[in-house]
Design a protein around this motif. Structure first.
Motif, PDB file in Angstrom:
ATOM      1  N   PRO A 156       0.815  -1.217   0.000  1.00  0.00           N
ATOM      2  CA  PRO A 156       0.000   0.000   0.000  1.00  0.00           C
ATOM      3  C   PRO A 156       0.849   1.268   0.000  1.00  0.00           C
ATOM      4  CG  PRO A 156       0.014  -0.981   2.180  1.00  0.00           C
ATOM      5  CD  PRO A 156       0.707  -1.951   1.262  1.00  0.00           C
ATOM      6  N   GLU A 157       2.101   1.176   0.440  1.00  0.00           N
ATOM      7  CA  GLU A 157       2.984   2.343   0.534  1.00  0.00           C
ATOM      8  C   GLU A 157       3.702   2.640  -0.778  1.00  0.00           C
ATOM      9  OE1 GLU A 157       5.969  -0.818   0.453  1.00  0.00           O
ATOM     10  OE2 GLU A 157       3.924  -0.701   1.177  1.00  0.00           O
ATOM     11  N   SER A 158       3.599   1.758  -1.737  1.00  0.00           N
ATOM     12  CA  SER A 158       4.392   1.866  -2.958  1.00  0.00           C
ATOM     13  C   SER A 158       3.951   3.030  -3.839  1.00  0.00           C
ATOM     14  CB  SER A 158       4.283   0.566  -3.756  1.00  0.00           C
ATOM     15  OG  SER A 158       4.976   0.698  -4.975  1.00  0.00           O
ATOM     16  N   VAL A 159       4.912   3.608  -4.529  1.00  0.00           N
ATOM     17  CA  VAL A 159       4.634   4.651  -5.501  1.00  0.00           C
ATOM     18  C   VAL A 159       3.732   4.105  -6.612  1.00  0.00           C
ATOM     19  CG1 VAL A 159       6.954   4.245  -6.361  1.00  0.00           C
ATOM     20  CG2 VAL A 159       5.714   6.149  -7.225  1.00  0.00           C
ATOM     21  N   GLY A 160       3.747   2.801  -6.835  1.00  0.00           N
ATOM     22  CA  GLY A 160       2.899   2.198  -7.854  1.00  0.00           C
ATOM     23  C   GLY A 160       1.465   1.963  -7.419  1.00  0.00           C
ATOM     24  N   THR A 161       1.156   2.205  -6.146  1.00  0.00           N
ATOM     25  CA  THR A 161      -0.219   2.105  -5.645  1.00  0.00           C
ATOM     26  C   THR A 161      -0.839   3.491  -5.769  1.00  0.00           C
ATOM     27  OG1 THR A 161       0.305   0.276  -4.172  1.00  0.00           O
ATOM     28  CG2 THR A 161      -1.614   1.596  -3.592  1.00  0.00           C
ATOM     29  N   ASN A 162      -2.003   3.566  -6.431  1.00  0.00           N
ATOM     30  CA  ASN A 162      -2.523   4.887  -6.778  1.00  0.00           C
ATOM     31  C   ASN A 162      -3.131   5.678  -5.618  1.00  0.00           C
ATOM     32  OD1 ASN A 162      -4.914   3.408  -6.604  1.00  0.00           O
ATOM     33  ND2 ASN A 162      -5.830   4.317  -8.420  1.00  0.00           N
ATOM     34  N   CYS A 163      -3.326   5.090  -4.464  1.00  0.00           N
ATOM     35  CA  CYS A 163      -3.938   5.836  -3.355  1.00  0.00           C
ATOM     36  C   CYS A 163      -3.395   5.372  -2.004  1.00  0.00           C
ATOM     37  CB  CYS A 163      -5.448   5.718  -3.417  1.00  0.00           C
ATOM     38  SG  CYS A 163      -6.041   4.033  -3.640  1.00  0.00           S
TER      39      CYS A 163
END
Length: 191
Positions: A156-163
């Motif tokens: 959930p913290e990833s730059v690839g997760t949009n929110c």
């Protein structure tokens, strides 16, 4: 509020701890040292991401069983998701049909959220209880939510997760509702 974060020596854990620290005090423990925290009260325990297979972390399995019996809210991210579902609900941790390391996938939810996966394993549940389940576009379990368990098979913290902020707001809400013995029946996000 106080959270115990169980570390599996993953490079992403500092980012997760940073998000959690926005709403709670966070104490970090290496997975080999977790049993020393059995009698210490926490509002929740977060099992972070990490390498390998759940069978390599038997001390964490014992800790999950103890916490669940004590009704401590449990949150799992990536490896943590696999450990919790394997331990508590006999989830089979098997090779993913679509291994993804740094790949975005779409969730099958009302918003079509995009999340970042970093895993070669997936959990197959044999039975479903009072939980809410969200799958990804490949048919793999991405989110599991029940009264005291919240897990995510993505970062959930990833730059690839949009929110990412919304996922951590949901984690915060999950912990607060557990303290009040109430849980949202649906776990969805806005994109």
């Amino acid at each position: 509020m106080k959270i115990l974060f169980v570390s599996f020596e993953d490079s992403f854990e500092r980012n997760i701890i940073s998000y959690l620290s926005k709403f709670s005090e966070v104490q970090v423990s290496h997975f080999k040292d977790v049993m020393q925290f059995v009698g210490i009260p926490f509002n929740a325990v977060v099992f972070g991401p990490g390498p390998g297979h759940v069978e390599e972390y038997l001390v964490a399995v014992d800790f999950i069983e103890v916490l669940y019996k004590k009704k401590v809210p449990l949150i799992g991210i990536c490896l943590g998701h696999q450990l919790i579902l394997h331990t508590l609900f006999n989830g089979a941790v098997v090779k993913s049909d679509t291994p993804a390391h740094g790949k975005r996938v779409k969730l099958i939810d009302q918003y079509g959220s995009l999340v970042q996966r970093y895993n070669s394993w997936t959990v197959k549940l044999n039975e479903s209880d009072d939980s809410s389940l969200v799958y990804d576009e490949n048919g793999e379990l991405a989110i599991y939510v029940s009264s005291r368990v919240l897990t995510m098979q993505f970062h959930p913290e990833s730059v690839g997760t949009n929110c990412p902020n919304q996922y951590f707001q949901k984690i915060h809400s999950f912990i607060v509702h557990n303290d009040n013995d109430e849980i949202e029946s649906k776990w969805t996000l806005q994109s």
